[in-house]
Structure formats: structure tokens, C-alpha cells
Design an enzyme around this catalytic site. Sequence first.
Site, PDB file in Angstrom:
ATOM      1  N   CYS A   1       0.820  -1.219   0.000  1.00 36.32           N
ATOM      2  CA  CYS A   1       0.000   0.000   0.000  1.00 36.32           C
ATOM      3  C   CYS A   1       0.853   1.267   0.000  1.00 36.32           C
ATOM      4  O   CYS A   1       0.339   2.356  -0.225  1.00 36.32           O
ATOM      5  CB  CYS A   1      -0.920   0.012   1.214  1.00 36.32           C
ATOM      6  SG  CYS A   1      -2.016  -1.407   1.277  1.00 36.32           S
TER       7      CYS A   1
ATOM      8  N   HIS B   1      -2.721   6.982   3.411  1.00 39.11           N
ATOM      9  CA  HIS B   1      -3.233   5.779   2.776  1.00 39.11           C
ATOM     10  C   HIS B   1      -4.604   5.465   3.368  1.00 39.11           C
ATOM     11  O   HIS B   1      -4.775   5.487   4.591  1.00 39.11           O
ATOM     12  CB  HIS B   1      -2.256   4.632   3.024  1.00 39.11           C
ATOM     13  CG  HIS B   1      -2.825   3.289   2.745  1.00 39.11           C
ATOM     14  ND1 HIS B   1      -3.475   3.004   1.560  1.00 39.11           N
ATOM     15  CD2 HIS B   1      -2.866   2.150   3.492  1.00 39.11           C
ATOM     16  CE1 HIS B   1      -3.891   1.751   1.607  1.00 39.11           C
ATOM     17  NE2 HIS B   1      -3.535   1.216   2.751  1.00 39.11           N
TER      18      HIS B   1
ATOM     19  N   ASN C   1     -10.237   0.242   0.565  1.00 40.04           N
ATOM     20  CA  ASN C   1      -8.775   0.327   0.597  1.00 40.04           C
ATOM     21  C   ASN C   1      -8.246  -0.174  -0.749  1.00 40.04           C
ATOM     22  O   ASN C   1      -8.315  -1.370  -1.031  1.00 40.04           O
ATOM     23  CB  ASN C   1      -8.260  -0.524   1.763  1.00 40.04           C
ATOM     24  CG  ASN C   1      -6.747  -0.594   1.841  1.00 40.04           C
ATOM     25  OD1 ASN C   1      -6.049  -0.370   0.860  1.00 40.04           O
ATOM     26  ND2 ASN C   1      -6.244  -0.929   3.015  1.00 40.04           N
TER      27      ASN C   1
HETATM   28  C1  LIG Z   1      -9.834  -5.869  10.172  1.00 34.89           C
HETATM   29  C2  LIG Z   1     -10.375  -5.021  11.326  1.00 34.89           C
HETATM   30  C3  LIG Z   1     -11.489  -4.110  10.823  1.00 34.89           C
HETATM   31  C4  LIG Z   1     -10.929  -5.959  12.378  1.00 34.89           C
HETATM   32  O1  LIG Z   1     -11.393  -5.169  13.446  1.00 34.89           O
HETATM   33  P1  LIG Z   1     -11.035  -5.531  14.930  1.00 34.89           P
HETATM   34  O2  LIG Z   1     -11.684  -4.535  15.783  1.00 34.89           O
HETATM   35  O3  LIG Z   1      -9.540  -5.675  15.034  1.00 34.89           O
HETATM   36  O4  LIG Z   1     -11.776  -6.916  15.060  1.00 34.89           O
HETATM   37  P2  LIG Z   1     -11.255  -8.296  15.648  1.00 34.89           P
HETATM   38  O5  LIG Z   1     -10.547  -9.074  14.578  1.00 34.89           O
HETATM   39  O6  LIG Z   1     -10.539  -8.070  16.948  1.00 34.89           O
HETATM   40  O7  LIG Z   1     -12.641  -8.979  15.933  1.00 34.89           O
HETATM   41  C5  LIG Z   1     -13.572  -8.392  16.853  1.00 34.89           C
HETATM   42  C6  LIG Z   1     -14.855  -9.175  16.790  1.00 34.89           C
HETATM   43  O8  LIG Z   1     -15.497  -9.010  15.527  1.00 34.89           O
HETATM   44  C7  LIG Z   1     -15.659 -10.270  14.866  1.00 34.89           C
HETATM   45  N1  LIG Z   1     -15.378 -10.074  13.452  1.00 34.89           N
HETATM   46  C8  LIG Z   1     -14.176 -10.090  12.834  1.00 34.89           C
HETATM   47  N2  LIG Z   1     -14.331  -9.804  11.529  1.00 34.89           N
HETATM   48  C9  LIG Z   1     -15.637  -9.619  11.331  1.00 34.89           C
HETATM   49  C10 LIG Z   1     -16.408  -9.297  10.196  1.00 34.89           C
HETATM   50  N3  LIG Z   1     -15.852  -9.091   8.982  1.00 34.89           N
HETATM   51  N4  LIG Z   1     -17.740  -9.140  10.353  1.00 34.89           N
HETATM   52  C11 LIG Z   1     -18.337  -9.316  11.551  1.00 34.89           C
HETATM   53  N5  LIG Z   1     -17.643  -9.628  12.669  1.00 34.89           N
HETATM   54  C12 LIG Z   1     -16.319  -9.779  12.549  1.00 34.89           C
HETATM   55  C13 LIG Z   1     -14.655 -11.189  15.513  1.00 34.89           C
HETATM   56  O9  LIG Z   1     -15.089 -12.524  15.441  1.00 34.89           O
HETATM   57  C14 LIG Z   1     -14.650 -10.690  16.942  1.00 34.89           C
HETATM   58  O10 LIG Z   1     -15.795 -11.188  17.620  1.00 34.89           O
HETATM   59  P3  LIG Z   1     -15.729 -11.558  19.195  1.00 34.89           P
HETATM   60  O11 LIG Z   1     -15.453 -10.243  19.887  1.00 34.89           O
HETATM   61  O12 LIG Z   1     -17.101 -12.091  19.460  1.00 34.89           O
HETATM   62  O13 LIG Z   1     -14.626 -12.548  19.329  1.00 34.89           O
HETATM   63  C15 LIG Z   1      -9.268  -4.168  11.978  1.00 34.89           C
HETATM   64  O14 LIG Z   1      -8.344  -4.970  12.646  1.00 34.89           O
HETATM   65  C16 LIG Z   1      -8.571  -3.330  10.987  1.00 34.89           C
HETATM   66  O15 LIG Z   1      -9.165  -2.520  10.314  1.00 34.89           O
HETATM   67  N6  LIG Z   1      -7.220  -3.456  10.917  1.00 34.89           N
HETATM   68  C17 LIG Z   1      -6.451  -2.718   9.984  1.00 34.89           C
HETATM   69  C18 LIG Z   1      -6.625  -3.326   8.685  1.00 34.89           C
HETATM   70  C19 LIG Z   1      -6.222  -2.408   7.598  1.00 34.89           C
HETATM   71  O16 LIG Z   1      -6.753  -1.362   7.425  1.00 34.89           O
HETATM   72  N7  LIG Z   1      -5.261  -2.844   6.857  1.00 34.89           N
HETATM   73  C20 LIG Z   1      -4.795  -2.094   5.796  1.00 34.89           C
HETATM   74  C21 LIG Z   1      -3.514  -2.640   5.432  1.00 34.89           C
HETATM   75  S1  LIG Z   1      -2.595  -1.443   4.627  1.00 34.89           S
END
Ligand SMILES: CC(C)(COP(=O)(O)OP(=O)(O)OC[C@H]1O[C@@H](n2cnc3c(N)ncnc32)[C@H](O)[C@@H]1OP(=O)(O)O)[C@@H](O)C(=O)NCCC(=O)NCCS
Length: 335
Positions: free
Chosen positions: A120, A257, A288
Site C-alpha cells: 500500500c 493511505h 482500501n
Molecule cells: C480488520 C479489522 C477491521 C478488524 O477489526 P477488529 O476490531 O480488530 O476486530 P477483531 O478481529 O478483533 O474482531 C472483533 C470481533 O469481531 C468479529 N469479526 C471479525 N471480523 C468480522 C467481520 N468481517 N464481520 C463481523 N464480525 C467480525 C470477531 O469474530 C470478533 O468477535 P468476538 O469479539 O465475538 O470474538 C481491523 O483490525 C482493521 O481494520 N485493521 C487494519 C486493517 C487495515 O486497514 N489494513 C490495511 C492494510 S494497509
Amino acid sequence: MRIEQPAEMTHAAMLGLGVHRPERVVTNDEICEVLDSTDEWIQTRSGIRTRRFAGEDETLIGMSVSAARKALAAAGVDAAQLGCVIVATSTHPEHTPASAPQVANALGSTAAAFDVSAGCAGFCHALNLASAMVRSGAEQHVLVVGVEQLSRFMDPTDRGTAFIFADGAGAVVVGAADEDGIGPAAWGSDGSQAHVITQTPSCLGGHASGEGADHPVVQMEGTAVFRWAPFAMAEVAHEALKRAGVAIDDLDAFIPHQANLRITQTLARNIQLPESVAVATDVVDSGNTSAASVPLAMEAMLRKGEASVGDTALLIAFGAGLSYAGQVVTLPPLG
Ligand SMILES: CC(C)(COP(=O)(O)OP(=O)(O)OC[C@H]1O[C@@H](n2cnc3c(N)ncnc32)[C@H](O)[C@@H]1OP(=O)(O)O)[C@@H](O)C(=O)NCCC(=O)NCCS
């Protein structure tokens, strides 16, 4: 034997910007037809409302050429004047041949052409290379393209990626200018976190998990990215400002980004960005788009009047590698 080099350093700036946004708008509800998630969860966790996926007739090369033509027109530069074409992408389907020579050829150019793989952060890396080439006098005009077709490299059932990534292209022409319009880059990498964003399986084969994964798909430890980016990138932002000799209060726009709206908001807080600085939020409409996200976000801000041509903006990009690059720029005219 004496080797000659161009003697004079010159100023470099972005002379024109163009983008290609695929026609097809994909809603969260459509994503959730396959993904076990909801529109509300996606909006709350990422800010994303819609994204665009390329159609059958919108290839990676085609989107690059479309964006590049608009950038060339905005810059008033002919393709024949290009000395180099750099394409930043992680989703060109072949390692060999690279996409850039095909983009150059479609534009009617035989310029030096190569791809940059910095996830990215690719566009900001390529912009730094282009700026250095023009400033040194090595080349007069360099085309920089950031392009992705991530919809082809995703597992639509993967809850960690399927709602995040999207397609599109953005391009700028970098050339000589009366004043510097591209500041020195603050850039670097943290290869100890290479495992955080990967393409699985590698080109050597194996089996990816998930439906339809007969070719590599992007996998990401989203929480690890979230723990890293808003904090590490705050330091990079201050370094880029320092290197450019620009005070944070003098910024008009902040264009990071477009990873996730929460990352942008946390990063802006950590940088202590003044309220007066406009912040790019194109992720809401575009998802993204990896290496394309910074030029697409620049275009969105200019088109919507959130920023103006000639404004001073801080760009910061980060992603797979992990790699990052940021620089202060003057916003270019839009094609
Ligand atoms: C991917 C992202 C949105 C996940 O959000 P998060 O708050 O970290 O979520 P988690 O993985 O800790 O999961 C939290 C809960 O949501 C649930 N969950 C995860 N993905 C889910 C989805 N797509 N839809 C619904 N629920 C989801 C999990 O099972 C978990 O449930 P629980 O609390 O009952 O165990 C977040 O980590 C993120 O945006 N990270 C950065 C990613 C990014 O922008 N990358 C760019 C790379 S350049």
C-alpha cells in the site's frame, strides 16, 4: 575516464493528476451476500460504505492507462516526453513481464518502465523515485501510477479482508517546476513484520484456504496493522514535515493511505493535526485500494473542494512489507 552527469539540480513537482474509478459500485450488503458480516459492523469497524470492483473490461493495464491519460492531459505533457514510467502495484497477475512497459506501450511511449512492489506504500515510494530523477536532471518527465485490482486476489469469505480491499488507479506526472512541490521522503521498512500482510499461497504453490482460492489471496493480521500504523506513522509524519521544513500548522490537507477510517482518525489524533487541516476520507466510498489509494484520495479531495490545487498536503502510506513512505507535496491540477 570521466563519467558525465547532469550538473544542475532542478525543482520537481507533480504537474498533473488523473484517476480511474471502476464503474461498478459494490455495497456492504452485496459483500455480505457471501461474507459472514453486516453493513453496520463494516461501517463501524472500517468506515467503509461502498467500494468499486473492476468489471470484465477493466484490466489493471487498462485502468492505469486511463488514469495516466488524464494525468498527462492535466500536466500538458505528451506521452512521448516521458523518460520513465513507474507502476506501483501488488496485483499485476504476473511477476514477469512487469506491467509498466505495457502501460508505456499503450500510451505510445518507449520510456524506461518498471514496477514497484511496496504494498500500500507503493505510490509514495514511486513518487520519491520520480522526484529524485527529475531533481537530479536524469529525466524530464516521469509518470507514476498506483493501481490495484484486489478484487481478483481476495477470498470473499475472509472476514479479515473481504470488506476492506478494492480496485482503482491513480497517476501523476512528475516534472520540473519553478519551486519544489515534492518534499524529501521519510521512508523505511520493518521486515520483522513481513508475516502481517501476505499473499498466500506464494508463487511456489500450496493451497490457500477459503472458497475459490485456487490462486494467491491477500491475508492480513488486521489487529497487528492497527497496533502498528497509527503510532509508527505518527513519527513518520513528523519526520516528513521536518525534512520538508513545513510546520504542521502550515498544512492544508492530510492524505494518508486509505486503510481504514479508524486508522486515519487515530493517526490524525496522534500527530496532533490541527482541526483546520482537511483530512482525506475516500476510504468511505472507495475502500482500501492499496497502492492506488493516495492518488485516488487526492483526486477526491480536489473534486469535492475539500482541498485546492497548490495546497500543501502531507501524504503517508504504509502496508505490506511492512513498508512506509511519507512526504509533503503541493497538490497538482486534476485531469
Ligand atoms: C480488520 C479489522 C477491521 C478488524 O477489526 P477488529 O476490531 O480488530 O476486530 P477483531 O478481529 O478483533 O474482531 C472483533 C470481533 O469481531 C468479529 N469479526 C471479525 N471480523 C468480522 C467481520 N468481517 N464481520 C463481523 N464480525 C467480525 C470477531 O469474530 C470478533 O468477535 P468476538 O469479539 O465475538 O470474538 C481491523 O483490525 C482493521 O481494520 N485493521 C487494519 C486493517 C487495515 O486497514 N489494513 C490495511 C492494510 S494497509
